[in-house]
Design an enzyme around this catalytic site. Structure first.
Site, PDB file in Angstrom:
ATOM      1  N   ASP A 169       0.903  -1.025  -0.009  1.00  0.00           N
ATOM      2  CA  ASP A 169       0.148  -0.046  -0.032  1.00  0.00           C
ATOM      3  C   ASP A 169       0.783   1.256   0.124  1.00  0.00           C
ATOM      4  O   ASP A 169       0.715   2.238  -0.615  1.00  0.00           O
ATOM      5  CB  ASP A 169      -0.843   0.100   1.122  1.00  0.00           C
ATOM      6  CG  ASP A 169      -1.999  -1.000   1.071  1.00  0.00           C
ATOM      7  OD1 ASP A 169      -1.968  -1.714   0.204  1.00  0.00           O
ATOM      8  OD2 ASP A 169      -2.705  -1.063   2.126  1.00  0.00           O
TER       9      ASP A 169
ATOM     10  N   TYR B 231       2.214   2.294  -3.209  1.00  0.00           N
ATOM     11  CA  TYR B 231       0.917   2.786  -4.150  1.00  0.00           C
ATOM     12  C   TYR B 231       0.897   4.343  -3.706  1.00  0.00           C
ATOM     13  O   TYR B 231       0.647   5.244  -4.472  1.00  0.00           O
ATOM     14  CB  TYR B 231      -0.384   1.921  -3.942  1.00  0.00           C
ATOM     15  CG  TYR B 231      -1.627   2.600  -4.535  1.00  0.00           C
ATOM     16  CD1 TYR B 231      -1.894   2.306  -5.774  1.00  0.00           C
ATOM     17  CD2 TYR B 231      -2.255   3.574  -4.176  1.00  0.00           C
ATOM     18  CE1 TYR B 231      -3.080   3.104  -6.567  1.00  0.00           C
ATOM     19  CE2 TYR B 231      -3.314   4.339  -4.640  1.00  0.00           C
ATOM     20  CZ  TYR B 231      -3.647   3.925  -6.112  1.00  0.00           C
ATOM     21  OH  TYR B 231      -4.615   4.566  -6.725  1.00  0.00           O
TER      22      TYR B 231
ATOM     23  N   SER C 198     -34.975  -6.946 -17.087  1.00  0.00           N
ATOM     24  CA  SER C 198     -34.991  -7.403 -16.058  1.00  0.00           C
ATOM     25  C   SER C 198     -35.375  -8.820 -16.247  1.00  0.00           C
ATOM     26  O   SER C 198     -35.540  -9.555 -17.099  1.00  0.00           O
ATOM     27  CB  SER C 198     -36.220  -6.992 -14.919  1.00  0.00           C
ATOM     28  OG  SER C 198     -37.269  -7.158 -15.430  1.00  0.00           O
ATOM     29  N   LEU C 199     -35.049  -9.618 -15.028  1.00  0.00           N
ATOM     30  CA  LEU C 199     -35.218 -11.271 -15.027  1.00  0.00           C
ATOM     31  C   LEU C 199     -36.481 -11.570 -14.594  1.00  0.00           C
ATOM     32  O   LEU C 199     -36.936 -11.329 -13.561  1.00  0.00           O
ATOM     33  CB  LEU C 199     -34.005 -11.628 -14.338  1.00  0.00           C
ATOM     34  CG  LEU C 199     -32.552 -11.394 -14.853  1.00  0.00           C
ATOM     35  CD1 LEU C 199     -31.344 -11.674 -13.943  1.00  0.00           C
ATOM     36  CD2 LEU C 199     -32.286 -12.249 -16.174  1.00  0.00           C
TER      37      LEU C 199
ATOM     38  N   LYS D  54     -26.323 -14.253  -8.169  1.00  0.00           N
ATOM     39  CA  LYS D  54     -27.254 -12.986  -8.600  1.00  0.00           C
ATOM     40  C   LYS D  54     -26.680 -12.076  -7.242  1.00  0.00           C
ATOM     41  O   LYS D  54     -27.065 -12.448  -6.198  1.00  0.00           O
ATOM     42  CB  LYS D  54     -28.310 -13.318  -8.626  1.00  0.00           C
ATOM     43  CG  LYS D  54     -29.344 -12.079  -8.760  1.00  0.00           C
ATOM     44  CD  LYS D  54     -30.819 -12.595  -9.243  1.00  0.00           C
ATOM     45  CE  LYS D  54     -31.632 -11.435  -9.624  1.00  0.00           C
ATOM     46  NZ  LYS D  54     -31.569 -10.276  -8.445  1.00  0.00           N
TER      47      LYS D  54
ATOM     48  N   LYS E 246     -33.920 -17.816  -7.666  1.00  0.00           N
ATOM     49  CA  LYS E 246     -34.072 -16.995  -6.531  1.00  0.00           C
ATOM     50  C   LYS E 246     -34.297 -17.800  -5.021  1.00  0.00           C
ATOM     51  O   LYS E 246     -35.216 -18.421  -5.111  1.00  0.00           O
ATOM     52  CB  LYS E 246     -35.285 -15.733  -6.293  1.00  0.00           C
ATOM     53  CG  LYS E 246     -34.788 -14.770  -7.442  1.00  0.00           C
ATOM     54  CD  LYS E 246     -34.557 -13.452  -7.234  1.00  0.00           C
ATOM     55  CE  LYS E 246     -35.744 -12.922  -6.290  1.00  0.00           C
ATOM     56  NZ  LYS E 246     -35.086 -11.286  -6.044  1.00  0.00           N
TER      57      LYS E 246
ATOM     58  N   CYS F 174     -29.334  -9.889  39.553  1.00  0.00           N
ATOM     59  CA  CYS F 174     -29.036 -11.305  38.762  1.00  0.00           C
ATOM     60  C   CYS F 174     -30.333 -11.898  38.501  1.00  0.00           C
ATOM     61  O   CYS F 174     -31.031 -12.045  39.849  1.00  0.00           O
ATOM     62  CB  CYS F 174     -28.136 -12.150  39.204  1.00  0.00           C
ATOM     63  SG  CYS F 174     -28.055 -13.666  38.465  1.00  0.00           S
TER      64      CYS F 174
ATOM     65  N   CYS G 168     -23.342 -18.253  41.798  1.00  0.00           N
ATOM     66  CA  CYS G 168     -24.560 -18.013  41.072  1.00  0.00           C
ATOM     67  C   CYS G 168     -24.783 -19.296  40.562  1.00  0.00           C
ATOM     68  O   CYS G 168     -24.155 -19.923  39.458  1.00  0.00           O
ATOM     69  CB  CYS G 168     -24.484 -16.980  40.015  1.00  0.00           C
ATOM     70  SG  CYS G 168     -25.952 -16.653  39.198  1.00  0.00           S
TER      71      CYS G 168
END
Ligand code: IVH
Length: 681
Positions: free
Chosen positions: A48, A51, A97-98, A131, A329, A422, A445
């Protein structure tokens, strides 16, 4: 000016320096190549910092020579002034569209229809892609340069969100390669990775804002920001999955187009496949539904496309929905339901864990009625109240999460408050400084004892035939309230209980007795020492070799053990310094449990020696502990957290955040089948 001086000094030409211009071109090309490697190929070749250095150099050059700035410069991804509204743009070709199918039968029916219309039984290949649940966008490139990007809108006209799309590093500002078409529309999905979505919500909540209900909304909201610097700060990404108008790109099939897009610098989902039979398509759809939670992004199905463009053309479309494609889907991963009550359970370390009881609702194909809530502060930050309609989400998590209240629906009235006492023993609850959790400070406890007994029979000792229900019954009858009492349980005591006969009682008593042989590391894990989980227990057992050496160790000595920091070391030392705990250890020793490391604790030499695995999620044929033990038996090291050293992460159903971490670190993910293969069947 002497000629020597001329060559040393920068040669001025057309009002700017040639050398600066050459350097800027060089830097731009290099930075764009690195961006492509990082965000598209997922294979960075430089650090990085390298860069950043080149980027800073280009910024400086462009500041000194503004005439050198080009539209495809990586510095031009952000910086356009905020726009007041998004202009409408007409797509050059409509974005369809599908039609969806949700069952294997419907898929078959579609394939029959395709075969009938094409009048052929074979020669039909299908392309499959996950998808992605994001939003569709259309990118226009002229002579290889990104000139405009728009949302799908109504399919004909969308909104111009170019300045925001420019901020997404996975979208190339210039196509790669020399032979670029004069004009092309590239279509794909902008989405927000789940890891980024979680981080965004944490940030929103910390800033006192409402969290976004799901990654899709988060992506859509980020893309519609008026100020592109906000979009730039959102972790958005992109997969290309098709083209619209294209001039000068001879492409004959969808699969060919995907490869072509990849060569020209666009990210293509690595799981795209080309299959030649509809049976294989159906198999893959089913396989993907099981694997959907392994990804770092949400998918809500599989898109299936007839591959050949000529066949696509012959099939045509009906109302903008192509006959050559279907979306298979699945059920959505988020849902809205009513939060009936916030309950509190006291864990085996005394922490008060709030959880939500909800009206049952289907999320991602599973009916859920419980969700974890982290702590009081988190509940109130998210503004979740009893009686609210809430958004529930299963996003690769074992237990569903409540994202927040569902907008303006029914609202509860009272903010949540942890009980002051508690719920089990009535002791005043404490909230240690700097901690998020409330705790019951009473070491006696009942809930602590009960929960750790359950953990003992189910996990640490994994006693066959003894489960949570039996432990609860024995607890309520007062027969077993501690580990020594479990090991002193007699057949006669069991025979008094409903449902026990000679054989079943004998079996239980024998199984309990047999569990005395579990290795030291499992005993250590089951003792309920604060923060000592499976892996730490193993490290401690190996490092110290016996309970006496561990109990006698100082905090400094404990820190020397692998993976233990000062706080955990202090808690461990304190636990052993407590006289009740010392008595418990002595009693268990007398009863015959193992407190010295032996073969069972030593790393085994085997075919997997040198490798390191993490197991996450629920497996079908093994418990997680069994899987770990089996890996260790072959010499592998098993760890709790993913790091660069991890060889692989075995992923079961509903895994947690480890999957995202592994993907980030480039660690391979293994399925249960891979694990079986690794273990030799
Ligand atoms: S193809 C005419 N491929 O699903 C076909 N769509 O209802 C156009 N989507 O609006 C879409 N992944 O938002 C296609 N691999 C993929 C997809 C995909 C997600 C979305 C897209 C589109 C919707 C279709």
């Amino acid at each position: 000016m002497s000629s020597k001086k001329l060559s040393q000094e920068e040669v001025r030409h057309d009002g700017h320096s040639v050398r600066a211009s050459v350097r800027a071109t060089e830097l731009r090309a290099q930075l764009n190549r690195w961006l492509h490697e990082y965000h598209v190929l997922d294979a960075p070749s430089v650090a990085d910092a390298t860069y950043d250095r080149a980027y800073d150099e280009l910024v400086k050059l462009e500041r000194e020579h503004p005439e050198l700035v080009t539209p495809d410069s990586p510095t031009q991804r952000v910086g356009a002034p905020p726009s007041s509204k998004f202009e409408k743009v007409r797509h050059l070709s409509a974005m369809g569209s599908l039609e969806k199918v949700t069952t294997a039968e419907a898929l078959d029916k579609w394939a029959d229809d395709v075969r009938r219309r094409l009048d052929t039984d074979d020669g039909i290949a299908y392309a499959l892609e996950p998808k992605i649940d994001g939003l569709a966008i259309n990118l226009t490139y002229e002579h290889g340069l990104f000139v405009r990007g728009a949302t799908r809108g109504d399919g004909e006209i969308g909104e111009d969100v170019t300045i925001n799309l420019r901020t997404i590093p996975a979208i190339p500002l210039r196509m790669l390669g020399d032979a670029v078409p004069d004009l092309i529309e590239v279509r794909g999905e902008v989405y927000m990775p789940l890891s980024g979505f979680r981080a965004l919500n944490e940030r929103l909540v910390a800033d006192g804002k409402k969290p976004t209900p799901n990654p899709r909304n988060a992506a859509a909201g980020s893309l519609r920001q008026k100020d592109s610097s906000i979009t730039a700060a959102r972790p958005l990404s992109f997969w290309a999955y098709g083209i619209g108008v294209h001039e000068g790109a001879p492409l004959a099939s969808h699969w060919q187009t995907l490869q072509w897009l990849k060569e020209h610098g666009f990210p293509i989902n690595p799981f795209a496949q080309r299959l030649e039979s509809i049976e294989d398509v159906a198999k893959q759809c089913a396989a993907w539904e099981r694997r959907r939670t392994e990804l770092d992004y949400e998918i809500d199905g599989i898109v299936i496309k007839v591959d050949d463009y000529e066949q696509q053309r012959r099939l045509g479309a009906l109302h903008q929905r192509p006959r050559w494609a279907r979306a298979f889907k699945w059920a959505p991963m988020t849902a809205t339901t009513r939060l009936t009550k916030i309950m509190v359970r006291v864990g085996r370390t005394g922490a008060l864990n709030p959880w939500a009881l909800m009206e049952p609702v289907e999320v991602g194909g599973v009916v859920v009625s419980r969700a974890t809530l982290h702590n009081e502060e988190d509940i109130n930050r998210k503004d979740i109240r009893e009686g609210d309609d809430v958004i529930v989400q299963r996003a690769g998590d074992v237990i569903p999460q409540i994202v927040g209240p569902a907008g303006a629906h029914r609202r509860g009235t009272k903010p949540f408050k942890m009980p002051a006492q508690c719920p089990l023993c009535g002791t005043e609850v404490v909230k240690p400084e700097g901690e998020a959790m409330h705790r019951c400070p009473n070491r006696a406890c009942p809930s602590r004892g009960l929960e750790s007994l359950i953990n003992w029979v189910q996990s640490a000792a994994d006693i066959e035939g003894v489960g949570e229900q039996l432990v609860r019954r024995l607890w309520e009858l007062g027969l077993v309230r501690s580990l020594p009492e479990l090991y002193r349980l007699t057949k006669e005591q069991l025979l008094e209980l409903d449902g026990f006969a000679e054989t079943s009682a004998t079996n239980v008593v024998n199984a309990i007795a047999a569990s005395k042989a579990i290795p030291f590391r499992r005993v250590l894990y089951g003792l309920n020492i604060p923060d000592v989980g499976w892996v730490t227990a193993q490290n401690l057992a190996r490092h110290f070799g016996s309970v006496d050496r561990l109990a006698g160790a100082t905090q400094e000595e404990i820190i020397e053990c692998e993976g233990i920091g000062p706080e955990r070391a202090e808690a461990i030392a304190e636990w052993f310094a407590d006289s009740d705990n010392a008595r418990l250890v002595e009693e268990l020793k007398t009863l015959g449990l193992r407190f010295e490391a032996d073969e069972g604790d030593r790393p085994v030499e085997g075919p997997l020696t040198g490798s390191q695995y993490v197991v996450t999620g629920t497996l079908e044929s093994y418990s997680r502990d069994e899987a770990r033990a089996a890996l260790e038996a072959l010499g592998a090291k098993v760890s709790d957290s993913v790091s660069k050293k991890t060889t692989g992460v075995v992923v079961g159903e509903s895994p947690g955040s480890k999957v995202a971490k592994a993907q980030k670190a480039g660690v391979p993910l293994l399925t249960e089948d891979d694990l079986k293969a690794l273990l030799g069947g």
